[in-house]
Design a protein around this motif. Sequence first.
Motif: not given
Length: 135
Positions: A16-18, A22-28, A42-43, A99-105
Amino acid sequence: KAAASIDAALTRLEAKLDKSGGPDACWPFKGAQSRGSRRETTYGSIAEGPAGSKRWRVNRLVLLLEEIPLEVCWAEGELLRWLKLADSQHDLEDAAHPCDWSQCGNPRHLQWKSHRMNVQEQAQRRRQARREVTA
């Protein structure tokens, strides 16, 4: 049984991690969500096992997995014990998202911070973003 449940949770986490950016991008995280202390945040959230079992926030789980010697855990079926031990060592810390995105893994986008430092830095980034928008 607990080891099998956590193994299944890690398989779900990976699925479920997108990571397509690539390796430096956010992984929603494209799975279940849970609310943070501020209702608009939300997390990603993943259950350790069946309904009613412990739920892990994805950002926290990802950072904990970075610290655990997985080769030992897989061989001895000790992953859950190691996760709980590592989690207790970071009990007073947030798994912060610079990165300020709570969805990032993405573990490259996460770091342990005191709650106070995390909140201060969030406020500073918001003030900076507001200045850039109004300039």
